[in-house]
Design an enzyme around this catalytic site. Structure first.
Site, PDB file in Angstrom:
ATOM      1  CE  LYS A  10      18.031  18.174  12.504  1.00  0.00           C
ATOM      2  NZ  LYS A  10      18.205  18.433  11.091  1.00  0.00           N
ATOM      3  CG  ASP A  53      17.995  15.848   8.939  1.00  0.00           C
ATOM      4  OD1 ASP A  53      19.221  15.845   9.163  1.00  0.00           O
ATOM      5  OD2 ASP A  53      17.190  16.562   9.578  1.00  0.00           O
ATOM      6  CG  ASN A 104      21.282  28.666   3.034  1.00  0.00           C
ATOM      7  OD1 ASN A 104      22.395  29.027   3.378  1.00  0.00           O
ATOM      8  ND2 ASN A 104      20.990  27.389   2.757  1.00  0.00           N
TER       9      ASN A 104
END
Ligand code: C5P
Length: 398
Positions: free
Chosen positions: A342, A305, A208
């Site tokens: 999260k 994650d 990215n």
């Protein structure tokens, strides 16, 4: 930042020693005083005269120089500085340090000092990668010795790889970090940064546009307040924060493993742009064009994650967990929901729509979301965002 600081600079015997003369100059420009110590082999690379001319100080060389002992003993010399710096730190000097040998002036000073020691390793790639050197660097880190570099690149011996001494300005930065005194002194803070690379085959990967600039700036700002920073970074373009403990990774899974290995920490800032998915069909050899024209298809699996995992730890969770939310629409609403999902304490939200120029740019416009609500900061340089965030972290850790 270095005004009035006293540096004892041990110059080992390596071709990189010429850069130590520039280091002396850079340190003095910043108001520090430098007392050089030349090892016997160091004196083969730089002359005592140039070291003393640039430092405007006497150069120390021999343990058994009785005049020096009458003026200042080696014990006193080792303790009269604010920081002991070894640049270049050769494989031999590092081995001596790791073993606790004291058979010349440099090694005796290093064993006798009660001050922090920062080393800038410099050697041939194979010498650096040798199991003995890797064992020694691990021992030295365990003993609390600070490191800067080595860098990767072309070497004077004609080979390429890790082993080049860090550049003088990076060493200056690391010295600044080592001497920094502030509210985060003695606190270990973890920062993730940069993109991740998820391999498709040995030559191709999915990445990215993250440059790592914001993460590097946050690490520097935390160090400026005295923090000991562990910097876990993907392959980033931005300069590494010299003085941090730098752990380079490529994939999200490697980043997750590196983070897990570095806990516990007082606070963790997850600034990395981690790939959400990895290619499960990654090939061990380069995928070739098919003569029939059929196209390759990739299958994906979800990456761990890291932020959510650390935020939701039952035991050993960092006192403060900060995540980032790079959004292109409904920035505050999405980031607020992300904070809940999260389980982190704060989210630093930013709009990374291409027209903002934020991703890969020098500026950032962020909103800090905590249980107190959303606080939008004006658009400012990434260094300023970092300084403000570091100050908030210091306040929160109290
Ligand atoms: O879910 P999203 O990628 O938008 O969340 C961004 C935040 O989560 C960032 O702080 C990023 O560093 C972190 N993250 C992570 N591990 C992942 C994905 C994101 O730590 N696999």
């Amino acid at each position: 930042m270095l005004e009035g600081k006293r540096i004892l600079l041990i110059i080992g015997g390596g071709i990189a020693a010429f850069k130590s003369l520039d280091l002396i100059r850079r340190l003095r420009e910043r108001g520090a005083s430098v007392t050089p110590v030349l090892t016997v082999s160091g004196a083969q690379f730089v002359t005592p005269l140039s070291a003393s001319a640039l430092s405007a100080q006497k150069v120390y060389r021999d343990l058994f120089d009785l005049t020096d002992e009458a003026e200042m003993g080696h014990i006193e010399l080792s303790r009269s500085a604010d920081l002991v710096v070894v640049a270049p730190a050769t494989a031999d000097l590092m081995a001596k340090m790791a073993a606790g040998l004291a058979n010349d002036l440099a090694s005796t000073l290093l064993l006798a000092t009660d001050k922090s020691v920062l080393i800038a390793p410099a050697m041939n790639v194979r010498m650096w990668e040798h199991a003995a050197t890797q064992r020694n660097i691990a021992t030295l880190k365990g003993d609390g010795v600070l490191t800067v570099g080595p860098d990767e690149g072309d070497m004077a011996c004609g080979e390429y790889g890790p082993g080049r001494m860090a550049e003088p300005l990076a060493i200056v930065e690391a010295i600044g970090a080592a001497l920094a005194d502030g509210p985060l002194k003695g606190k270990r803070v973890l920062v993730t940064s940069g993109p991740t690379h998820e391999p498709i085959d040995p030559v191709r990967y999915i990445a990215n546009r993250s440059s790592g600039a914001q993460g590097s700036a946050i690490a520097r700002a935390l160090m400026a307040l005295g923090a000991d920073v562990v910097f876990v970074t993907g392959p980033a373009e931005a300069a590494m924060p010299a003085g941090a403990e730098i752990i380079k990774v490529e994939t999200a899974q490697q980043m997750a493993d590196a983070v897990a290995a570095e806990l516990p920490v007082a606070a963790a800032v997850f600034a990395a742009a981690v790939a959400d998915w990895r290619v499960t069909s990654a090939s061990n050899s380069k995928i070739k064009k098919d003569a029939s024209g059929s196209l390759p298809s990739l299958s994906f699996a979800e990456n761990p994650d890291i932020l959510a995992g650390v935020s939701q730890m039952k035991k050993g969770r960092p006192g403060l967990v900060v995540g980032f939310a790079a959004e292109t629409d409904d920035v505050i609403a999405n980031a607020t929901a992300k904070r809940k999902r999260k389980g982190c304490d704060w989210i630093v939200a930013n709009d990374v729509s291409p027209e903002t120029g934020i991703m890969g740019g020098a500026e950032n416009a962020v909103t800090l979301i905590s249980d107190l609500g959303a606080e939008s900061w004006p658009r400012m340089g990434k260094d300023q965002v970092a300084a403000r965030l570091a100050a908030k972290i210091a306040e929160a850790l109290g």
